[in-house]
Design a protein around this motif. Structure first.
Motif, short mmCIF file in Angstrom:
data_model
loop_
_atom_site.label_atom_id
_atom_site.label_comp_id
_atom_site.label_asym_id
_atom_site.label_seq_id
_atom_site.Cartn_x
_atom_site.Cartn_y
_atom_site.Cartn_z
N ARG A 67 0.65 -1.23 0.05
CA ARG A 67 0.06 0.29 0.03
C ARG A 67 0.95 1.14 0.18
N ALA A 120 2.57 1.84 -3.46
CA ALA A 120 1.47 2.23 -4.25
C ALA A 120 1.20 3.54 -4.34
N GLN A 136 -2.78 5.82 3.85
CA GLN A 136 -3.15 4.58 4.03
C GLN A 136 -3.50 3.90 5.21
N HIS A 148 0.70 -0.96 -12.69
CA HIS A 148 -0.63 -1.43 -12.89
C HIS A 148 -1.32 -1.02 -11.53
N ILE A 149 -0.93 -1.19 -10.34
CA ILE A 149 -1.69 -0.79 -9.15
C ILE A 149 -2.19 0.70 -8.87
N ALA A 150 -1.09 1.38 -9.26
CA ALA A 150 -1.27 3.07 -9.31
C ALA A 150 -2.19 3.51 -10.29
N ALA A 151 -2.35 2.80 -11.46
CA ALA A 151 -3.13 3.25 -12.49
C ALA A 151 -4.54 2.55 -12.32
N GLY A 152 -4.57 1.38 -11.65
CA GLY A 152 -5.86 0.71 -11.59
C GLY A 152 -6.28 0.08 -12.67
N GLU A 153 -5.12 -0.49 -13.31
CA GLU A 153 -5.46 -1.43 -14.57
C GLU A 153 -4.60 -2.54 -14.48
N LEU A 154 -4.99 -3.51 -13.89
CA LEU A 154 -4.21 -4.72 -13.95
C LEU A 154 -4.23 -5.42 -15.13
N ARG A 201 -6.81 -9.66 -14.67
CA ARG A 201 -8.15 -9.05 -14.62
C ARG A 201 -9.27 -10.14 -14.76
#
Length: 154
Positions: free
Chosen positions: A12, A15, A34, A128-134, A139
């Motif tokens: 966390r 991120a 966090q 990926h985590i920071a962008a919210g796009e796995l 996914r």
């Protein structure tokens, strides 16, 4: 697989650092963002720094930031920095344990489990985590309703 609180907090905080980019973030800011106990976080940040995943600077303009781009830091890197190897059996790597008789296949199960963990944790990055796009394969795994269910323990 069981993730320790230390790993959860480290992921966390990392991120948050990924989102911050090259701007230093203080431990207090990370802890507040966090909801991580500050003293606990300080120790975790020290481990990440010693592992070469983050950098730090003291002083009024100080704080923490990622030591390399977020797309080059996998979740596995962070887990290993905090808790060691992804999968161990009695403190040993699965390729170093052996079983006799009907239990012989367990070693292959542990190796397959580690390979499965790696397939996700080494390919999902802080970016990926920071962008919210796995990544698509990860996914897709979450789209299976059974993935969200906990097995019942009787």
């Amino acid at each position: 697989m069981r993730l320790s609180a230390r790993v959860d907090y480290a992921l966390r905080a990392a991120a948050e650092l990924a989102v911050a980019g090259s701007h230093p973030v203080t431990a207090v800011q990370l802890a507040e963002a966090q909801q991580i106990p500050p003293k606990f976080l300080e120790n975790i940040l020290g481990q990440l720094r010693r592992s070469g995943l983050i950098r730090s600077q003291r002083g009024p303009e100080g704080g923490y930031w990622l030591a390399r781009p977020a797309e080059r830091i996998s979740l596995a890197d962070i887990i290993r920095a905090i808790d060691g190897p992804l999968l161990g059996v009695r403190g040993e790597r699965p390729e170093h344990v052996g079983y006799e008789g009907p239990a012989r296949s367990l070693q292959e199960v542990w190796i397959a489990l580690r390979a499965s963990e790696r397939a996700i944790l080494e390919h999902v990055t802080l970016a990926h985590i920071a962008a919210g796009e796995l990544p698509e394969p990860v996914r897709k795994l979450t789209e299976d309703p059974a993935a969200w269910e906990s097995p019942s323990f009787i």
